[in-house]
Scaffold this motif. Structure first.
Motif, short mmCIF file in Angstrom:
data_model
loop_
_atom_site.label_atom_id
_atom_site.label_comp_id
_atom_site.label_asym_id
_atom_site.label_seq_id
_atom_site.Cartn_x
_atom_site.Cartn_y
_atom_site.Cartn_z
N LEU A 215 27.21 38.15 46.08
CA LEU A 215 27.99 39.32 46.47
C LEU A 215 29.49 39.04 46.43
O LEU A 215 30.27 39.88 46.00
CB LEU A 215 27.61 39.78 47.87
CG LEU A 215 26.36 40.68 47.95
CD1 LEU A 215 26.02 40.98 49.39
CD2 LEU A 215 26.60 41.98 47.18
N PHE A 216 29.89 37.83 46.87
CA PHE A 216 31.33 37.59 46.93
C PHE A 216 31.94 37.24 45.57
O PHE A 216 33.10 36.88 45.47
CB PHE A 216 31.70 36.54 48.01
CG PHE A 216 31.07 35.19 47.83
CD1 PHE A 216 31.67 34.23 47.04
CD2 PHE A 216 29.88 34.87 48.47
CE1 PHE A 216 31.10 32.97 46.88
CE2 PHE A 216 29.31 33.62 48.32
CZ PHE A 216 29.92 32.67 47.52
N PHE A 217 31.15 37.37 44.52
CA PHE A 217 31.73 37.30 43.17
C PHE A 217 32.37 38.64 42.80
O PHE A 217 33.34 38.70 42.05
CB PHE A 217 30.67 36.94 42.13
CG PHE A 217 31.16 37.08 40.72
CD1 PHE A 217 32.03 36.14 40.19
CD2 PHE A 217 30.80 38.15 39.93
CE1 PHE A 217 32.52 36.27 38.90
CE2 PHE A 217 31.29 38.30 38.64
CZ PHE A 217 32.15 37.35 38.13
N HIS A 218 31.85 39.72 43.35
CA HIS A 218 32.28 41.07 42.94
C HIS A 218 33.78 41.32 43.11
O HIS A 218 34.40 41.94 42.25
CB HIS A 218 31.42 42.12 43.64
CG HIS A 218 30.00 42.12 43.14
ND1 HIS A 218 29.44 43.16 42.43
CD2 HIS A 218 29.04 41.18 43.20
CE1 HIS A 218 28.19 42.86 42.10
NE2 HIS A 218 27.94 41.66 42.57
N PRO A 219 34.42 40.84 44.22
CA PRO A 219 35.88 41.04 44.32
C PRO A 219 36.66 40.37 43.20
O PRO A 219 37.71 40.86 42.79
CB PRO A 219 36.23 40.40 45.68
CG PRO A 219 34.96 40.37 46.45
CD PRO A 219 33.86 40.23 45.44
N VAL A 220 36.16 39.23 42.70
CA VAL A 220 36.84 38.55 41.60
C VAL A 220 36.73 39.38 40.33
O VAL A 220 37.71 39.57 39.59
CB VAL A 220 36.25 37.14 41.37
CG1 VAL A 220 36.83 36.50 40.12
CG2 VAL A 220 36.54 36.26 42.58
N PHE A 221 35.54 39.92 40.09
CA PHE A 221 35.36 40.77 38.92
C PHE A 221 36.25 42.02 39.03
O PHE A 221 36.81 42.49 38.04
CB PHE A 221 33.89 41.16 38.76
CG PHE A 221 33.62 41.96 37.51
CD1 PHE A 221 33.97 41.46 36.27
CD2 PHE A 221 33.03 43.22 37.59
CE1 PHE A 221 33.74 42.20 35.12
CE2 PHE A 221 32.79 43.95 36.44
CZ PHE A 221 33.16 43.45 35.19
N ALA A 222 36.40 42.51 40.27
CA ALA A 222 37.24 43.70 40.49
C ALA A 222 38.70 43.42 40.12
O ALA A 222 39.44 44.33 39.72
CB ALA A 222 37.13 44.15 41.95
N LEU A 223 39.13 42.16 40.23
CA LEU A 223 40.50 41.78 39.84
C LEU A 223 40.70 41.92 38.34
O LEU A 223 41.77 42.30 37.87
CB LEU A 223 40.73 40.32 40.20
CG LEU A 223 41.56 39.93 41.43
CD1 LEU A 223 41.69 38.41 41.48
CD2 LEU A 223 42.93 40.57 41.41
N ILE A 224 39.66 41.55 37.58
CA ILE A 224 39.77 41.51 36.12
C ILE A 224 39.52 42.89 35.51
O ILE A 224 40.15 43.27 34.52
CB ILE A 224 38.75 40.49 35.56
CG1 ILE A 224 39.04 39.10 36.12
CG2 ILE A 224 38.77 40.46 34.03
CD1 ILE A 224 37.93 38.09 35.88
N LYS A 225 38.61 43.64 36.14
CA LYS A 225 38.10 44.88 35.55
C LYS A 225 39.18 45.89 35.11
O LYS A 225 39.09 46.45 34.02
CB LYS A 225 37.13 45.54 36.52
CG LYS A 225 36.16 46.49 35.86
CD LYS A 225 35.09 46.94 36.83
CE LYS A 225 34.16 47.95 36.18
NZ LYS A 225 33.13 48.43 37.11
#
Length: 294
Positions: A215-225
């Motif tokens: 779950l805590f990978f999602h904020p990192v992906f949100a940075l790139i998206k």
């Protein structure tokens, strides 16, 4: 998404829509390098590059170097020219990743079994890469080191005509993703990842598959998206922990390693084979390192 190979999954036109090449572009992509129509397009791209004032190119403007930019953009000349300029700009602006491509700088990561390339292409002819984030020790290697592994692999596989035509697909195994990994992905790093994913490397992205993502990978992906084109966003698949069935909807079991429900050799063996190939390519990688041209 971990810089772990995002450079390997580069580059679609910034508009996100389908790029229209010249009439018969699909057929042009199928033609061999020595075909008169391909050579004519290469000559025009070289003419533009040589006419660019004050530009120093990182590699000799050979036919084999230039044709990869044309194939990446289906022989649409203006888009291929923009991609070539962006590639040069990105490499100069990211020396911490691209200045030194010698395998010695990332050997520890490779020997840890972080990265492997499947022996067989998928049914669409795409090259398939796997990155295992759990093998990246963030106390020993920075995000830039991890990114450099991807650039090294990208520079080696982009020499293959089949890969130029049919692109790459990447599987990121995020088992073992920790906060220490996340802290490495600053907004500046995220922006550099996204630059490569949009229009800075001559490889077509055909799919980005995430497995075991916490779950805590999602904020990192949100940075790139936000930096990604719609086309790239549509090619990101999140499979979660129960990925065996959904992954095999995209990749036949015959080409996947045993650890991922496949019938191929172990991932460890694939990683060792690819590491050996990278090490054997040391002279070539040194020749295209930016420091070699200073």
């Amino acid at each position: 998404m971990g810089p772990a190979g995002l450079s390997a999954v580069a580059s679609e036109p910034a508009g996100g829509g389908m790029s229209q090449g010249p009439p018969g572009a699909g057929r042009l992509n199928d033609l061999p390098d020595h075909s008169p129509r391909v050579r004519s397009a290469v000559a025009e791209l070289r003419r533009r590059a040589e006419a660019e004032p004050g530009q120093r190119w990182p590699q000799p403007l050979s036919d084999s170097f230039l044709v990869r930019f044309l194939r990446a953009r289906d022989f649409h000349m203006d888009q291929a020219w923009r991609l070539l300029k962006n590639y040069q700009k990105w490499r100069i602006e990211c020396p911490e990743i691209s200045a030194d491509l010698r395998p010695s700088s990332v050997l520890g990561l490779l020997l840890a079994g972080y990265h492997g390339v499947l022996k067989s292409r998928d049914p669409h002819g795409s090259k398939v890469l796997i990155y295992r984030i759990g093998q990246w020790d963030p106390q020993l290697f920075t995000a830039y080191d991890v990114f450099r592994v991807s650039l090294i692999t990208s520079e080696l596989i982009v020499k293959e005509t089949e890969t130029q035509r049919n692109g790459v697909k990447v599987i990121f195994d995020l088992q073992g993703w920790k906060f220490a990994h996340a802290f490495q992905i600053s907004p500046a790093v995220a922006k550099k990842i996204a630059a490569v994913l949009t229009d800075s490397f001559p490889l077509k992205v055909r799919g980005i598959h995430l497995i075991n993502e916490p779950l805590f990978f999602h904020p990192v992906f949100a940075l790139i998206k936000p930096f990604l084109t719609e086309k790239i966003k549509e090619r990101v698949y999140m499979h979660g922990n129960n990925y065996m069935q959904t992954l095999t909807e995209h990749f036949p079991v015959s080409i996947l390693p045993q650890e991922y429900g496949g019938e191929e050799v172990s991932f460890e063996e694939l990683a060792k084979e690819w590491t050996d190939f990278i090490v054997a390519s040391a002279d070539y990688l040194q020749s295209i390192s930016l420091f070699a041209h200073e």
